[in-house]
Design an enzyme around this catalytic site. Structure first.
Site, PDB file in Angstrom:
ATOM      1  N   LEU A   1       0.296   2.678   3.920  1.00  0.00           N
ATOM      2  CA  LEU A   1      -0.206   1.314   3.844  1.00  0.00           C
ATOM      3  C   LEU A   1      -0.440   0.955   2.387  1.00  0.00           C
ATOM      4  O   LEU A   1      -1.163   1.668   1.683  1.00  0.00           O
ATOM      5  CB  LEU A   1      -1.526   1.204   4.622  1.00  0.00           C
ATOM      6  CG  LEU A   1      -2.313  -0.107   4.466  1.00  0.00           C
ATOM      7  CD1 LEU A   1      -1.545  -1.280   5.054  1.00  0.00           C
ATOM      8  CD2 LEU A   1      -3.678   0.028   5.122  1.00  0.00           C
ATOM      9  N   HIS A   2       0.157  -0.135   1.936  1.00  0.00           N
ATOM     10  CA  HIS A   2      -0.092  -0.654   0.594  1.00  0.00           C
ATOM     11  C   HIS A   2      -1.291  -1.592   0.665  1.00  0.00           C
ATOM     12  O   HIS A   2      -1.325  -2.506   1.503  1.00  0.00           O
ATOM     13  CB  HIS A   2       1.119  -1.437   0.069  1.00  0.00           C
ATOM     14  CG  HIS A   2       2.278  -0.587  -0.286  1.00  0.00           C
ATOM     15  ND1 HIS A   2       2.450  -0.055  -1.538  1.00  0.00           N
ATOM     16  CD2 HIS A   2       3.325  -0.169   0.463  1.00  0.00           C
ATOM     17  CE1 HIS A   2       3.561   0.659  -1.560  1.00  0.00           C
ATOM     18  NE2 HIS A   2       4.111   0.609  -0.347  1.00  0.00           N
ATOM     19  N   CYS A   3      -2.256  -1.384  -0.217  1.00  0.00           N
ATOM     20  CA  CYS A   3      -3.443  -2.240  -0.333  1.00  0.00           C
ATOM     21  C   CYS A   3      -3.434  -2.768  -1.759  1.00  0.00           C
ATOM     22  O   CYS A   3      -3.566  -1.982  -2.705  1.00  0.00           O
ATOM     23  CB  CYS A   3      -4.714  -1.423  -0.076  1.00  0.00           C
ATOM     24  SG  CYS A   3      -4.660  -0.426   1.429  1.00  0.00           S
TER      25      CYS A   3
END
Length: 162
Positions: free
Chosen positions: A127-129
């Site tokens: 997951l890219h945050c």
């Protein structure tokens, strides 16, 4: 693990590959060794996932949340994984809130999502945050909800409706 079973819906998934051998998956190596390749700290760890800083950040604040279970891409996910993705999103949001500081952009401007195959860079779900500003206009486009990037919320919804 009880929490892990709950996050996956209580059954094993045939789409889950066993963990690759050391050196075959950079994210599995980080999880296995408990440290990143550049020596930066692990920002969060629980029984399901870890959070680290991206070594090539696209924004002022760029965190990756990695499931401990080796899942190749969003295409590998089944309905039973929606709780895991939802957990990853919660971890990403909490970690971003702690890491970005009060002088950064508000959480409403942060993005949380996944690259879709074949546009993913590593075959281990992550997951890219991201919290702006972005490093460039191209970086801001790379993480826009288009065919190559799906928001975590949209993925949770998609999985839970299968």
């Amino acid at each position: 693990m009880e929490a892990e079973e709950g996050a996956r819906g209580g059954r094993a998934s045939p789409a889950v590959a066993s963990a690759p051998e050391p050196g075959q998956c950079v994210f599995c190596d980080i999880i296995r060794n408990g440290k990143t390749s550049d020596g930066s700290p692990i920002l969060h760890e629980d029984e399901l996932c870890i959070a680290i800083t991206d070594i090539r950040p696209a924004a002022a604040h760029h965190i990756l949340v990695l499931p401990k279970e080796h899942l190749a891409t969003t295409a590998s996910l089944e309905q039973s994984h929606w709780r895991l993705v939802q957990h990853m999103l919660k971890v990403g949001m909490r970690t971003m809130e702690r890491q970005k500081g009060s002088d950064a952009a508000p959480m409403a401007l942060c993005k949380f999502g996944f690259h879709q195959p074949p546009f993913n860079s590593v075959d281990h779900l992550h997951l890219h945050c991201l919290c702006p500003p972005y490093r460039s206009i191209l970086h801001s486009l790379k993480y826009k909800s288009l065919p190559w990037f799906i928001s975590a919320e949209a993925l949770v919804k998609k999985l839970s409706m299968r």
